[in-house]
Design an enzyme around this catalytic site. Structure first.
Site, PDB file in Angstrom:
ATOM      1  N   ARG A  21      49.852  41.352 -26.002  1.00 33.82           N
ATOM      2  CA  ARG A  21      49.023  40.834 -27.086  1.00 33.82           C
ATOM      3  C   ARG A  21      47.644  40.354 -26.615  1.00 33.82           C
ATOM      4  O   ARG A  21      46.764  40.098 -27.427  1.00 33.82           O
ATOM      5  CB  ARG A  21      49.750  39.710 -27.831  1.00 33.82           C
ATOM      6  CG  ARG A  21      50.725  40.254 -28.871  1.00 33.82           C
ATOM      7  CD  ARG A  21      51.394  39.131 -29.628  1.00 33.82           C
ATOM      8  NE  ARG A  21      52.452  38.516 -28.848  1.00 33.82           N
ATOM      9  CZ  ARG A  21      53.022  37.357 -29.153  1.00 33.82           C
ATOM     10  NH1 ARG A  21      52.614  36.673 -30.207  1.00 33.82           N
ATOM     11  NH2 ARG A  21      53.992  36.867 -28.399  1.00 33.82           N
ATOM     12  N   ASP A 114      52.534  31.177 -17.912  1.00 38.61           N
ATOM     13  CA  ASP A 114      51.456  31.167 -18.913  1.00 38.61           C
ATOM     14  C   ASP A 114      51.325  29.836 -19.648  1.00 38.61           C
ATOM     15  O   ASP A 114      50.863  29.806 -20.790  1.00 38.61           O
ATOM     16  CB  ASP A 114      51.667  32.302 -19.916  1.00 38.61           C
ATOM     17  CG  ASP A 114      52.891  32.091 -20.795  1.00 38.61           C
ATOM     18  OD1 ASP A 114      53.720  31.220 -20.471  1.00 38.61           O
ATOM     19  OD2 ASP A 114      53.015  32.794 -21.814  1.00 38.61           O
ATOM     20  N   GLU A 166      68.056  31.779 -30.184  1.00 39.35           N
ATOM     21  CA  GLU A 166      66.740  32.414 -30.323  1.00 39.35           C
ATOM     22  C   GLU A 166      66.401  32.648 -31.789  1.00 39.35           C
ATOM     23  O   GLU A 166      67.286  32.868 -32.616  1.00 39.35           O
ATOM     24  CB  GLU A 166      66.713  33.739 -29.544  1.00 39.35           C
ATOM     25  CG  GLU A 166      66.848  33.569 -28.049  1.00 39.35           C
ATOM     26  CD  GLU A 166      65.781  32.650 -27.468  1.00 39.35           C
ATOM     27  OE1 GLU A 166      64.586  32.934 -27.642  1.00 39.35           O
ATOM     28  OE2 GLU A 166      66.148  31.617 -26.865  1.00 39.35           O
ATOM     29  N   ARG A 344      19.553  30.137  -7.333  1.00 40.94           N
ATOM     30  CA  ARG A 344      20.541  31.125  -6.906  1.00 40.94           C
ATOM     31  C   ARG A 344      21.177  30.699  -5.576  1.00 40.94           C
ATOM     32  O   ARG A 344      20.732  29.748  -4.941  1.00 40.94           O
ATOM     33  CB  ARG A 344      19.869  32.493  -6.818  1.00 40.94           C
ATOM     34  CG  ARG A 344      19.451  32.990  -8.221  1.00 40.94           C
ATOM     35  CD  ARG A 344      18.527  34.184  -8.150  1.00 40.94           C
ATOM     36  NE  ARG A 344      19.085  35.220  -7.310  1.00 40.94           N
ATOM     37  CZ  ARG A 344      18.362  36.221  -6.787  1.00 40.94           C
ATOM     38  NH1 ARG A 344      17.064  36.280  -7.019  1.00 40.94           N
ATOM     39  NH2 ARG A 344      18.942  37.138  -6.048  1.00 40.94           N
ATOM     40  N   LYS A 362      16.156  31.377  -4.115  1.00 40.26           N
ATOM     41  CA  LYS A 362      17.318  32.048  -3.527  1.00 40.26           C
ATOM     42  C   LYS A 362      17.235  31.932  -2.024  1.00 40.26           C
ATOM     43  O   LYS A 362      16.173  32.204  -1.458  1.00 40.26           O
ATOM     44  CB  LYS A 362      17.335  33.520  -3.942  1.00 40.26           C
ATOM     45  CG  LYS A 362      18.560  34.264  -3.447  1.00 40.26           C
ATOM     46  CD  LYS A 362      18.277  35.710  -3.132  1.00 40.26           C
ATOM     47  CE  LYS A 362      17.470  35.858  -1.876  1.00 40.26           C
ATOM     48  NZ  LYS A 362      17.360  37.237  -1.383  1.00 40.26           N
TER      49      LYS A 362
HETATM   50  C1  UD1 Z   1      61.627  32.259 -24.429  1.00 42.11           C
HETATM   51  C2  UD1 Z   1      62.978  31.555 -24.631  1.00 42.11           C
HETATM   52  C3  UD1 Z   1      62.903  30.679 -25.857  1.00 42.11           C
HETATM   53  C4  UD1 Z   1      61.782  29.682 -25.733  1.00 42.11           C
HETATM   54  C5  UD1 Z   1      60.464  30.425 -25.464  1.00 42.11           C
HETATM   55  C6  UD1 Z   1      59.379  29.440 -25.147  1.00 42.11           C
HETATM   56  C7  UD1 Z   1      64.734  33.037 -23.781  1.00 42.11           C
HETATM   57  C8  UD1 Z   1      65.744  34.042 -24.121  1.00 42.11           C
HETATM   58  N1  UD1 Z   1      64.016  32.544 -24.784  1.00 42.11           N
HETATM   59  O1  UD1 Z   1      61.461  33.120 -25.537  1.00 42.11           O
HETATM   60  O2  UD1 Z   1      64.144  29.981 -26.046  1.00 42.11           O
HETATM   61  O3  UD1 Z   1      61.672  28.907 -26.900  1.00 42.11           O
HETATM   62  O4  UD1 Z   1      60.597  31.295 -24.335  1.00 42.11           O
HETATM   63  O5  UD1 Z   1      58.157  30.106 -25.025  1.00 42.11           O
HETATM   64  O6  UD1 Z   1      64.589  32.672 -22.622  1.00 42.11           O
HETATM   65  N2  UD1 Z   1      59.718  37.223 -18.626  1.00 42.11           N
HETATM   66  C9  UD1 Z   1      59.947  37.909 -17.466  1.00 42.11           C
HETATM   67  N3  UD1 Z   1      60.828  38.924 -17.455  1.00 42.11           N
HETATM   68  C10 UD1 Z   1      61.512  39.287 -18.569  1.00 42.11           C
HETATM   69  C11 UD1 Z   1      61.277  38.575 -19.748  1.00 42.11           C
HETATM   70  C12 UD1 Z   1      60.379  37.555 -19.757  1.00 42.11           C
HETATM   71  O7  UD1 Z   1      59.339  37.624 -16.436  1.00 42.11           O
HETATM   72  O8  UD1 Z   1      62.323  40.230 -18.477  1.00 42.11           O
HETATM   73  C13 UD1 Z   1      58.758  36.145 -18.628  1.00 42.11           C
HETATM   74  C14 UD1 Z   1      57.567  36.448 -19.508  1.00 42.11           C
HETATM   75  O9  UD1 Z   1      56.523  37.027 -18.774  1.00 42.11           O
HETATM   76  C15 UD1 Z   1      57.196  35.085 -20.042  1.00 42.11           C
HETATM   77  C16 UD1 Z   1      58.520  34.311 -20.061  1.00 42.11           C
HETATM   78  O10 UD1 Z   1      59.371  35.009 -19.191  1.00 42.11           O
HETATM   79  O11 UD1 Z   1      56.339  34.398 -19.164  1.00 42.11           O
HETATM   80  C17 UD1 Z   1      59.094  34.188 -21.451  1.00 42.11           C
HETATM   81  O12 UD1 Z   1      59.382  35.445 -21.941  1.00 42.11           O
HETATM   82  P1  UD1 Z   1      59.245  35.798 -23.475  1.00 42.11           P
HETATM   83  O13 UD1 Z   1      59.709  37.154 -23.700  1.00 42.11           O
HETATM   84  O14 UD1 Z   1      57.888  35.424 -23.938  1.00 42.11           O
HETATM   85  O15 UD1 Z   1      60.313  34.792 -24.113  1.00 42.11           O
HETATM   86  P2  UD1 Z   1      60.369  34.298 -25.602  1.00 42.11           P
HETATM   87  O16 UD1 Z   1      60.908  35.349 -26.437  1.00 42.11           O
HETATM   88  O17 UD1 Z   1      59.078  33.711 -25.974  1.00 42.11           O
END
Ligand code: UD1
Ligand code: CA
Length: 504
Positions: A21, A114, A166, A344, A362
């Site tokens: 996104r 993040d 979730e 600079r 500079k």
């Molecule tokens: C996740 C949580 C949710 C929480 C939310 C908060 C789970 C199943 N859900 O949901 O309960 O409220 O975060 O923001 O954990 N990532 C990986 N590898 C993967 C998947 C994700 O490294 O295979 C990392 C992503 O880069 C990200 C983080 O894990 O930094 C969260 O992943 P994301 O898919 O955004 O989780 P949410 O669906 O937001």
């Protein structure tokens, strides 16, 4: 300094997701705010807790993201998640990367790459509470007004945590819950290692949810619980650029507020931007529209702004910088810069010196009390203490092939509209006349004058610019054509037309 929350803490930072996104060729966690990448902020918070090891899970653009993380945390363990099959899968990959490292005891915290507002103190308090309560799993939860998209913390009638559900898997009632999983979880390491293989992906996203560990622990009769953070913004992630800007503004608000509490006057916090690594002394004043970036340091009583950008600069006590742009420049105490100056890299302005209006510098060392007040370019130069450079001087440092240095001694006085053709040296106490083009060294104490004596070519306008307003004005003032009053041998030759044109 900060104390470790525990003596065997592992922190896993998840950063494998694509961040689509953001619609960017740059991975989400590498986008900057406050002068640092998002993941850079997270890693600083994590390091503040002094974990025994930090594991980063990378996937998308792993080379770039991995190198960035490694540069910030040299002893990080990088774990590659080939396919992003969910947070549970990501943590499994991280734990496998630690297999030899006796990570099966102690505490494991999972955080995301993040959430740039996260603070070390919060992580430390969370880890301490998790350990004191001897839980299998702890959730860092938050209560929000708009829980959409988050996993909800489901509690039973006694208020005990039973699960995280979730968004996509939640019932209507569960969607009403406003207590959310921030995503940051703490585990007893031994429990985590047991639970990970039990995770399934039979859910609406077809992913391995790390959050299912809560139910696994409950079913095994183990303790689970939540630690609610009041400052939920610390756990907020940025998924697109609008959210990134929003977090950036919030981070800046926090930084500016902190500096005001520490004795810095900020006239307009809304238009003042201060990066996380900037250092300010008491009684610094920052005027509107000012950005202090990178590793800029400003000492006491300096006044910066309005409308000034300084990146990686060092500003001395009591210095005054007005409407300037500076990068990798040093301005010593009491010196003044601006308005409309461009400093600079490699600029060093001495104590009580001056870089005035419309001056670009500079690689230039300008001595204590030395002044370059107006409309000049000073490149690859050294100006001794107390010297004054006339208005409109150009340090011609480039011969089209290589750059050369100009050295001006102490207490020299150079005239307006000079050109110093480098390499050249103007001695201590020397002077140059207005309009001098300095091509040869000027000895100490000498006055350099270049160009011939002034010659007036009478009648030039009427002869060479007939029919123009210029010629009519000259005639009205009584001027005639060339040669009318003078011997013609005084006429300019072809090529020496003072207008710079060549006679045809
Ligand atoms: C996740 C949580 C949710 C929480 C939310 C908060 C789970 C199943 N859900 O949901 O309960 O409220 O975060 O923001 O954990 N990532 C990986 N590898 C993967 C998947 C994700 O490294 O295979 C990392 C992503 O880069 C990200 C983080 O894990 O930094 C969260 O992943 P994301 O898919 O955004 O989780 P949410 O669906 O937001
Ligand atoms: Ca998310």
């Amino acid at each position: 300094m900060s104390r470790a929350a525990t003596n065997n803490l592992t922190v896993i930072v998840l950063a494998a997701g694509g961040g689509t996104r953001m619609r960017s060729k740059t991975m989400k966690v590498l986008h900057p705010l406050g002068g640092r990448s998002m993941i850079g902020h997270v890693l600083l918070a994590v390091q503040a807790v002094e974990p025994r090891r930090i594991v980063a899970v990378i996937g998308h653009q792993r080379d770039q993201v991995g190198a960035h993380i490694r540069a910030l945390v040299p002893d990080v363990v990088l774990a590659v998640q080939e396919d992003q099959q969910g947070t549970g899968d990501a943590v499994r990959v991280a734990m496998e990367a630690l297999a030899d490292e006796a990570a099966e005891s102690g505490t494991v915290i999972v955080a995301y790459g993040d959430t740039p507002l996260l603070e070390g103190d919060s992580l430390r308090a969370f880890a301490a509470e998790h350990e004191a309560a001897q839980r299998a799993v702890s959730i860092l939860s938050g209560v929000v007004s708009e829980p959409y998209g988050y996993g909800r913390v489901v509690r039973d009638a006694d208020g005990d945590v039973v699960a995280i559900v979730e968004e996509k898997d939640a019932s209507r009632d569960e969607r009403e819950i406003r207590e959310i999983n921030s995503g940051i979880l703490a585990f007893d390491a031994a429990f985590l290692v047991e639970a990970l293989p039990k995770l399934g992906n039979d859910n609406s996203k077809g992913e391995y949810y790390l959050t299912d560990t809560v139910r696994i622990a409950r079913d095994a009769g183990l303790t689970v619980g939540a630690f609610t953070i009041d400052d939920v913004r610390q756990t907020e992630g940025a998924n697109d650029r609008a959210q990134l800007a929003d977090l950036g503004r919030e981070m800046n608000r926090r930084i500016v507020t902190r500096w005001m509490r520490d004795g810095v006057t900020v006239m307009d916090p809304a238009t003042t931007w201060i990066d996380a690594d900037v250092v300010l002394a008491e009684d610094v004043t920052i005027l509107p529209g000012t950005q202090l970036l990178g590793t800029t340091v400003v000492l006491e009583d300096a006044v910066i702004g309005p409308d000034t950008t300084l990146k990686d600069c060092e500003i001395g006590a009591g210095a005054r910088i007005v409407r300037a742009h500076g990068e990798l420049a040093v301005v010593r105490g009491g010196a003044t810069v601006g308005p409309f100056s461009y400093l600079r890299p490699g600029t060093v302005l001495g104590r009580d010196g001056k870089i005035g209006a419309f001056v670009e510098t500079k690689n230039a060392t300008i001595g204590d009390g030395a002044k370059v007040p107006h409309l000049s370019y000073v490149g690859d130069a050294e100006i001794g203490e107390g010297s004054n450079i006339g208005a409109g001087t150009v340090f011609a440092n480039y011969d089209g092939v290589a750059k050369h240095r100009t050295v001006v001694g102490r207490h020299a006085r150079t005239g307006s509209n000079n050109t110093f053709v480098a390499p050249v040296e103007i001695g201590d106490g020397a002077a140059t006349a207005g309009g001098t083009v300095v091509r040869r060294d000027v000895p100490p104490g000498a006055l350099a004058v270049s160009g011939g004596p002034q010659r007036n070519h009478e009648g030039w306008a009427v002869t060479k610019r007939p029919g123009t307003a210029q010629a009519r004005a000259a005639e009205a003032a009584g001027a005639g054509p060339a040669g009318a009053r003078e011997a013609s041998h005084d006429e300019p030759d072809v090529g020496s037309d003072p207008s710079g044109e060549t006679e045809s």
